[in-house]
Scaffold this motif. Structure first.
Motif: not given
Length: 457
Positions: A327-328, A331, A457
């Motif tokens: 996820s990081r 991002a 996202r």
């Protein structure tokens, strides 16, 4: 002949506040080699008598195999036989594999041998074939008879052998509906909790993994990480720091292979919260269930991804919560460009790389279940395993591969561990995907990259 499966970091909310690293290593053995002709039939006869004494719980007969002048070792062996009292043995025997197995320490008189010995045993109701472990023993000839005087002289040369729970202290057993948990005598509450969690994991795995498997899980719960390393034949407990559990077994084997062992690291496991413990034991149980169809052709992203998919199945956890590292990466504009490689699962690959590998494998299996259905995911897993030889066919001995658990890449003895095996393996995966999913590896990877970005996202 062996294979290894490596480590992962628990997602946010599944582990302790600090985020302990979890791991699973599948150490796949092969059929033990026949005893070699060592030229010492009297030694084998002594070992046979020693084994018979264990089976009969004959303390005098057992101690007759021990050098009477090795008082410290003799006292320790007396305790070992007592520690075995509660263990449901149905078989126990030794094979002398070689002599001159390690340099003997200076000192002492008379003839001595540095022996490599294989212990084989079965637990009643669980093992359908013997479990084997190597021991390195110093033998001393005294009064015309060979006796054992030490089992630690080989350690200076790195010949540690594999300790068992009963070598470490008294053993308590807790039997669950689907589980057999072995641990220290003073740890009843912890052992009952492990049994309850495995009993819950088995039906959860069976609901996802259709098909025959034993539905029995053996858990070994040593009381320190150092003792965990001993059970795995490693003298380096630092290699398991933060690893919550390791599963050993014979991948790609028939249902008559020895039962797998799930070995729990008390330090890392205790740091996990309730969800983390559930995930770990369901993950490990999935590996037990899928062992007979997991081969050298099965990539780690698929075997570890499926185990995590089963562990999270039905939990309704959002992808971004269960995959924080990816996820990081998404991002910050650095999403993955390829499926995880086996090397990404190495214990020393770094926590971020390791976590991304597990999360990527989980999302790949989750995507298959979402797009093609759960039945297709299971069919694809089986197809992928059918495209190659049994795990460990590359020919490296199990003892050598155990070193990988303390730092080497997780591929162990598999053909894919070197660059020469990768193209052929990719071709086999491509065929398996086209057969079951109707897309090739390149298209699957493209869809997976889009899925990861869309989910995170």
């Amino acid at each position: 002949m062996s294979d290894q499966r490596a480590a992962r970091r628990p997602p946010s909310g599944a582990g302790a506040a600090g985020g302990a690293v979890l791991a699973l290593a599948l150490l796949a053995g092969c059929t033990p080699a026949a005893p070699s002709d060592t030229g010492f039939p009297d030694v084998q006869k002594m070992l046979d008598q020693r084994a018979q004494a264990v089976r009969k719980r004959d303390a005098a007969g057992f101690l007759a195999s021990v050098d009477p002048q090795a008082t410290g070792y003799r006292d320790q062996q007396k305790r070992v036989l007592g520690n075995l009292a509660a263990v449901p043995l149905t078989d126990w025997h030794y094979d002398l594999l070689s002599t001159g197995a390690f340099p003997l320490p200076n000192g002492g008189t008379g003839e001595r041998l540095a022996a490599k010995v294989r212990l084989s045993y079965r637990l009643k109701g669980y093992d359908t074939a013997p479990v084997s472990a190597v021991q390195y023993l110093t033998l001393k000839e005294r009064d015309g008879r060979w006796r054992i005087s030490s089992d630690t002289d080989g350690e200076a040369a790195g010949k540690t052998g594999t300790r068992q729970l009963w070598d470490q202290g008294p053993v308590r057993l807790v039997r669950g509906r689907h589980s057999l948990v072995l641990g220290g005598a003073g740890e009843a509450a912890r052992l009952h909790d492990l049994a309850d969690r495995v009993d819950a994991a088995v039906p959860a795995v069976s609901a996802a993994w259709k098909g025959p498997w034993s539905r029995k899980v053996i858990v070994e719960a040593p009381d320190t990480v150092g003792r965990m390393a001993q059970l795995l034949g490693s003298g380096e407990p630092s290699g398991y720091a933060g690893i919550a559990a390791v599963t050993t077994g014979e991948a790609g084997a028939s249902a008559k292979a020895p039962a797998d062992r799930v070995i729990v690291n008390p330090d890392a496991y205790e740091e996990l919260n309730d969800m983390g413990r559930k995930v770990v034991l369901t993950h490990e149980t999935t590996h037990v269930a899928t062992r007979t169809v997991t081969t050298a052709a099965t990539p780690l992203w698929l075997s570890e991804g499926l185990a995590d998919w089963v562990a999270y199945r039905g939990t309704k956890r959002k992808a971004a919560v269960a995959a924080p590292e990816l996820s990081r990466a998404v991002a910050t504009g650095a999403p993955p460009v390829r499926l995880p490689t086996d090397e990404d699962f190495g214990f020393t690959s770094g926590a971020d790389r390791l976590a991304k590998a597990y999360e990527g494998g989980w999302l790949a299996c989750r995507m298959i279940a979402d797009k093609w259905g759960e039945a297709k995911l299971i069919a694809f897993y089986r197809e992928a395993g059918r495209t190659g030889a049994p795990a460990g066919s590359a020919g490296a001995p199990m003892e050598a591969q155990r070193a990988a658990a303390t730092g080497a890449p997780a591929t162990g003895g598999r053909a894919a561990a070197n660059g020469k095996g990768q193209p052929a393996r990719a071709d086999r995966m491509d065929r398996a995907m086209r057969t079951q999913l109707g897309v090739g590896l390149a298209e699957f990877t493209r869809q997976w990259r889009a899925y990861v970005k869309g989910q995170l996202r």
